[in-house]
Design an enzyme around this catalytic site. Structure first.
Site, PDB file in Angstrom:
ATOM      1  N   VAL A  25       0.819  -1.214   0.000  1.00  0.00           N
ATOM      2  CA  VAL A  25       0.000   0.000   0.000  1.00  0.00           C
ATOM      3  C   VAL A  25       0.852   1.263   0.000  1.00  0.00           C
ATOM      4  O   VAL A  25       0.317   2.370   0.077  1.00  0.00           O
ATOM      5  CB  VAL A  25      -0.950   0.035   1.213  1.00  0.00           C
ATOM      6  CG1 VAL A  25      -1.922  -1.130   1.163  1.00  0.00           C
ATOM      7  CG2 VAL A  25      -0.169   0.040   2.526  1.00  0.00           C
ATOM      8  N   GLU A  26       2.178   1.105  -0.105  1.00  0.00           N
ATOM      9  CA  GLU A  26       3.046   2.276  -0.135  1.00  0.00           C
ATOM     10  C   GLU A  26       3.725   2.380  -1.510  1.00  0.00           C
ATOM     11  O   GLU A  26       3.115   2.852  -2.463  1.00  0.00           O
ATOM     12  CB  GLU A  26       4.046   2.225   1.024  1.00  0.00           C
ATOM     13  CG  GLU A  26       3.345   2.315   2.382  1.00  0.00           C
ATOM     14  CD  GLU A  26       4.289   2.361   3.553  1.00  0.00           C
ATOM     15  OE1 GLU A  26       5.082   3.302   3.656  1.00  0.00           O
ATOM     16  OE2 GLU A  26       4.240   1.416   4.388  1.00  0.00           O
ATOM     17  N   MET A  27       4.955   1.888  -1.634  1.00  0.00           N
ATOM     18  CA  MET A  27       5.647   2.019  -2.913  1.00  0.00           C
ATOM     19  C   MET A  27       5.452   0.793  -3.804  1.00  0.00           C
ATOM     20  O   MET A  27       5.705   0.844  -5.006  1.00  0.00           O
ATOM     21  CB  MET A  27       7.128   2.319  -2.666  1.00  0.00           C
ATOM     22  CG  MET A  27       7.314   3.623  -1.902  1.00  0.00           C
ATOM     23  SD  MET A  27       9.006   3.971  -1.366  1.00  0.00           S
ATOM     24  CE  MET A  27       9.676   4.683  -2.867  1.00  0.00           C
TER      25      MET A  27
END
Length: 351
Positions: A127-129
């Protein structure tokens, strides 16, 4: 003026008369001006700065470290929870990266002991990078000749493009992200005029009601030195406070999700309070929109206290003195690959 206020003003006047006003702030220390480690060379810092700002380290080429930790402002992103690749969001608020070196652990649940270890996590968090692994990150970097050259210059190795070197460079850059010389630092150094009377009342209240149990030391997070053991605090402590349900403060199990030890339920790292006026919204879930409400939440859930409007105003006046000098940061020119993207279009969703 009531009797307690008269007594406080009298004590304050005596302190001023004898030049010892700063002695009242017994739980605090000035923020260090440097946190560099041996080996934090100019070349390594410059490389880390480029990596920090480079969105090509994410799966879609859209999310950089700076995307969630905006150095052009408070070191966070102003959102309740950060938005990663393809618009995905996680469950927790992004802490500020300013002065993050002055902590014994990283992330709200302390799952990373160092800045280097922390830098590894978001690259491969879905859900980030969103990269599928650190090998994919390094594969991207290796395709850019300028980065290969800069890694070699910074680390003096023929095959220097490694994930260990990448996060070492990012951490070296992050160790420069310090905001010293705040009005409160000048007050602690003996400048009696650096903060006003309302801020002093707020500081005294901050100490007297027990905030310094968790928020003391130079960064106001109980950190006192590089060799500190990581500390965690139960939050919320007074679970019956009506603000717990109102802001959904009890559902996140905190450090328990890392250790699986029952004693770690709702245990969280104490956040840095430096520049706290610039990092709304607040709490681990980002559901408290204003600093005034955050003061009330902390007083109720941690100290079983109900603050008056005047007390809240005084506390905010004190916290405003914690805003330090931000170093000038110019956006770096990132190395590129001539005539060809490093991001495979077939691997990027249209969403």
């Amino acid at each position: 003026m009531n009797a307690p206020q008269k007594l406080f003003n009298l004590c304050l006047a005596v302190c001023v008369l004898f030049g010892c006003r700063q002695a009242m702030a017994t739980d605090f220390e000035p923020l260090p001006r440097t946190a560099a480690k041996p080996g934090d060379t100019a070349e390594k810092i410059a490389l880390g700065k480029k990596l920090f700002f480079d969105p090509r380290l994410s799966a879609t080429g859209t999310v950089s470290c700076n995307g969630c930790h905006n150095l052009m402002e408070g070191g966070d992103d102003g959102r309740a929870t950060s938005m990663g690749v393809s618009g995905l969001t996680g469950p927790r608020n992004a802490p500020t990266v300013w002065n993050s070196v002055f902590q014994a652990s990283q992330f709200w649940d302390g799952r990373a002991a160092t800045l280097e270890e922390q830098a590894k996590g978001p690259m491969v968090a879905d859900v980030e990078m969103g990269m599928v692994g650190h090998d994919q990150v390094i594969g991207r970097i290796e395709k850019i000749p300028g980065y290969v050259e800069e890694f070699g210059g910074a680390f003096g190795e023929s095959e220097a493009v490694t994930i260990e070197n990448a996060v070492e460079a990012i951490a070296a850059f992050e160790r420069t992200l310090i905001t010293p010389d705040s009005p409160f630092d000048r007050f602690l150094a003996g400048d009696q005029s650096a903060i006003n009377e309302q801020a002093i009342r707020g500081m005294e209240l901050f100490e007297s009601i027990g905030c310094t149990e968790c928020h003391s030391g130079p960064a106001l997070n109980n950190w006192t030195g590089a060799d500190d053991d990581a500390e965690f605090v139960e939050f919320p402590r007074f679970i019956d406070s009506p603000l717990v349900d109102h802001y959904d403060l009890g559902s996140d199990l905190g450090r328990l999700q890392v250790t699986n030890h029952d004693g770690d339920e709702r245990q969280f790292k104490v956040p840095v309070l430096r520049n706290i006026t610039l990092t709304a919204p607040y709490m681990h879930n980002g559901k408290v929109a204003s600093l005034s409400e955050a003061c009330r939440v902390m007083a109720s859930t941690q100290l079983d206290e109900e603050l008056t409007d005047k007390q809240v105003s005084d506390l905010i006046a004190f916290m405003a003195t914690l805003e330090g000098d931000f170093p000038e940061i110019a956006l770096p020119r990132l190395p590129s690959r001539v005539g060809e993207s490093v991001i495979d279009p077939s691997s990027v969703s249209d969403n």
